[in-house]
Design a protein around this motif. Structure first.
Motif, mmCIF file in Angstrom:
data_model
loop_
_atom_site.group_PDB
_atom_site.id
_atom_site.type_symbol
_atom_site.label_atom_id
_atom_site.label_comp_id
_atom_site.label_asym_id
_atom_site.label_seq_id
_atom_site.Cartn_x
_atom_site.Cartn_y
_atom_site.Cartn_z
ATOM 1 N N CYS A 48 0.757 -1.132 -0.058
ATOM 2 C CA CYS A 48 -0.104 0.028 0.029
ATOM 3 C C CYS A 48 0.627 1.293 -0.137
ATOM 4 N N LYS A 49 2.294 1.195 0.047
ATOM 5 C CA LYS A 49 2.905 2.266 0.025
ATOM 6 C C LYS A 49 2.616 3.503 0.980
ATOM 7 N N GLU A 50 2.325 3.047 2.152
ATOM 8 C CA GLU A 50 1.921 3.870 3.253
ATOM 9 C C GLU A 50 3.200 4.230 4.258
ATOM 10 N N ASP A 51 3.878 5.007 4.073
ATOM 11 C CA ASP A 51 5.040 5.442 4.999
ATOM 12 C C ASP A 51 4.743 5.655 6.379
ATOM 13 N N GLU A 52 3.401 6.252 6.539
ATOM 14 C CA GLU A 52 3.282 6.813 7.928
ATOM 15 C C GLU A 52 3.039 5.740 8.817
ATOM 16 N N ARG A 53 2.589 4.538 8.515
ATOM 17 C CA ARG A 53 2.341 3.535 9.557
ATOM 18 C C ARG A 53 3.421 2.631 9.767
ATOM 19 N N ILE A 54 4.357 2.787 8.875
ATOM 20 C CA ILE A 54 5.717 1.797 9.085
ATOM 21 C C ILE A 54 6.442 2.178 10.384
ATOM 22 N N SER A 55 6.285 3.135 10.829
ATOM 23 C CA SER A 55 6.898 3.640 12.260
ATOM 24 C C SER A 55 6.328 2.774 13.272
ATOM 25 N N GLU A 56 5.294 1.910 12.945
ATOM 26 C CA GLU A 56 4.589 1.085 14.190
ATOM 27 C C GLU A 56 5.469 -0.038 13.916
ATOM 28 N N ILE A 57 6.242 -0.517 13.204
ATOM 29 C CA ILE A 57 7.079 -1.671 12.948
ATOM 30 C C ILE A 57 8.043 -1.692 14.187
ATOM 31 N N ASP A 58 8.228 -2.622 15.065
ATOM 32 C CA ASP A 58 9.297 -2.931 16.134
ATOM 33 C C ASP A 58 9.824 -4.096 16.101
ATOM 34 N N TRP A 59 10.854 -4.279 15.546
ATOM 35 C CA TRP A 59 11.615 -5.795 15.785
ATOM 36 C C TRP A 59 12.443 -5.690 16.566
ATOM 37 N N GLU A 60 12.506 -4.961 17.785
ATOM 38 C CA GLU A 60 13.557 -4.709 18.983
ATOM 39 C C GLU A 60 14.913 -4.481 18.208
ATOM 40 N N THR A 61 14.956 -3.730 17.362
ATOM 41 C CA THR A 61 16.280 -3.224 16.712
ATOM 42 C C THR A 61 16.177 -1.767 16.764
ATOM 43 N N VAL A 108 16.364 1.136 14.977
ATOM 44 C CA VAL A 108 16.589 1.612 13.524
ATOM 45 C C VAL A 108 17.071 3.193 13.976
ATOM 46 N N ILE A 109 18.050 3.593 13.006
ATOM 47 C CA ILE A 109 18.352 4.948 13.318
ATOM 48 C C ILE A 109 17.141 5.860 12.634
ATOM 49 N N ASP A 110 17.253 7.223 13.397
ATOM 50 C CA ASP A 110 16.222 8.209 13.075
ATOM 51 C C ASP A 110 16.246 8.692 11.580
ATOM 52 N N VAL A 111 15.385 8.054 10.846
ATOM 53 C CA VAL A 111 15.516 8.504 9.395
ATOM 54 C C VAL A 111 13.914 8.902 8.976
ATOM 55 N N HIS A 112 13.970 9.568 7.830
ATOM 56 C CA HIS A 112 12.705 9.807 7.047
ATOM 57 C C HIS A 112 12.195 8.591 7.047
ATOM 58 N N LEU A 113 10.693 8.545 7.436
ATOM 59 C CA LEU A 113 9.900 7.515 7.177
ATOM 60 C C LEU A 113 10.054 6.469 5.935
ATOM 61 N N LEU A 148 12.332 5.877 4.063
ATOM 62 C CA LEU A 148 13.607 5.171 3.955
ATOM 63 C C LEU A 148 13.634 4.142 5.065
ATOM 64 N N LYS A 149 12.630 4.061 6.113
ATOM 65 C CA LYS A 149 12.632 3.017 7.004
ATOM 66 C C LYS A 149 12.236 1.454 6.352
ATOM 67 N N LEU A 150 11.269 1.801 5.373
ATOM 68 C CA LEU A 150 11.132 0.383 4.788
ATOM 69 C C LEU A 150 12.227 -0.048 4.265
ATOM 70 N N ARG A 151 12.906 0.585 3.301
ATOM 71 C CA ARG A 151 14.308 0.171 2.903
ATOM 72 C C ARG A 151 15.273 -0.482 3.943
ATOM 73 N N ILE A 152 15.444 0.261 5.001
ATOM 74 C CA ILE A 152 16.303 -0.220 6.049
ATOM 75 C C ILE A 152 15.802 -1.668 6.617
ATOM 76 N N LEU A 153 14.457 -1.602 6.870
ATOM 77 C CA LEU A 153 13.930 -2.930 7.570
ATOM 78 C C LEU A 153 13.992 -4.064 6.293
ATOM 79 N N LEU A 154 13.848 -3.849 5.303
ATOM 80 C CA LEU A 154 14.114 -4.720 4.172
ATOM 81 C C LEU A 154 15.553 -5.129 4.144
ATOM 82 N N GLY A 155 16.374 -4.117 3.968
ATOM 83 C CA GLY A 155 17.891 -4.576 3.934
ATOM 84 C C GLY A 155 18.386 -5.362 5.152
#
Length: 176
Positions: free
Chosen positions: A57-70, A72-77, A79-86
């Motif tokens: 759905c390409k919703e960047d806003e809700r991706i901040s809800e994902i928490d894998w106990e890692t 993740v550096i504070d970046v624009h939302l 980029l967070k999908l790319r970081i989590l996938l990587g």
């Protein structure tokens, strides 16, 4: 009960091991690396399941809800999908396609056979969309990418004599 996370006590070595590892090594008599691969697949499937909705759905806003106990550096939302996938692909390595396939089969799963047969094409499309996103982001072999600088170089830059949590923290930030 979630059986993949059960841990049993190995009576010979007095340590706790995941039940999946115990079954694969002791009951099926397979290699330790096979047990590790199965455990990594289980973990990756869960993580892919949490990311699939955001890829679709390409919703960047809700991706901040994902928490894998890692951490993740504070970046624009965006980029967070790319970081989590990587990070996920670095963890699962070349087993990412089987993990993604299992995830797409479990995604929004209604357990009736008829529904699964009807939705097989939809699931194939979900697999393709997530796979294409990974390829578009250039992450398909991210685990082979070497860090920009190593721990020794970080210690020189920070002008410290020993490694430790500070160096680990900077290595993690560089990895992301």
């Amino acid at each position: 009960m979630n059986t993949k996370n059960l841990i049993i006590r190995n009576s010979l070595k007095k340590k706790r091991v995941p039940v999946v590892n115990y079954i694969i090594r002791n009951s099926l008599k397979l290699k330790a690396s096979d047990a590790d691969d199965v455990r990594r697949l289980h973990n990756a499937v869960d993580k892919f399941l949490s990311l699939i909705p955001f890829v679709l759905c390409k919703e960047d806003e809700r991706i901040s809800e994902i928490d894998w106990e890692t951490n993740v550096i504070d970046v624009h939302l965006s980029l967070k999908l790319r970081i989590l996938l990587g990070l996920l692909l670095r963890e699962i390595k070349d087993l990412w396609r089987p993990a993604l396939l299992i995830s797409t089969l479990l995604h929004n799963n209604d357990s009736s056979i008829e529904v699964i047969e009807v939705e097989l094409d939809k699931r194939r499309q979900v697999f393709r969309e997530v796979e294409q996103e990974i390829l578009k982001l250039g992450l398909e072999k991210v685990w082979e990418v070497k860090p920009l600088i190593n721990g020794e170089q970080i210690m020189k830059i920070l002008e410290i004599g020993r490694g430790g949590p500070v160096v680990s923290e900077w290595q993690w930030k560089l990895l992301q």
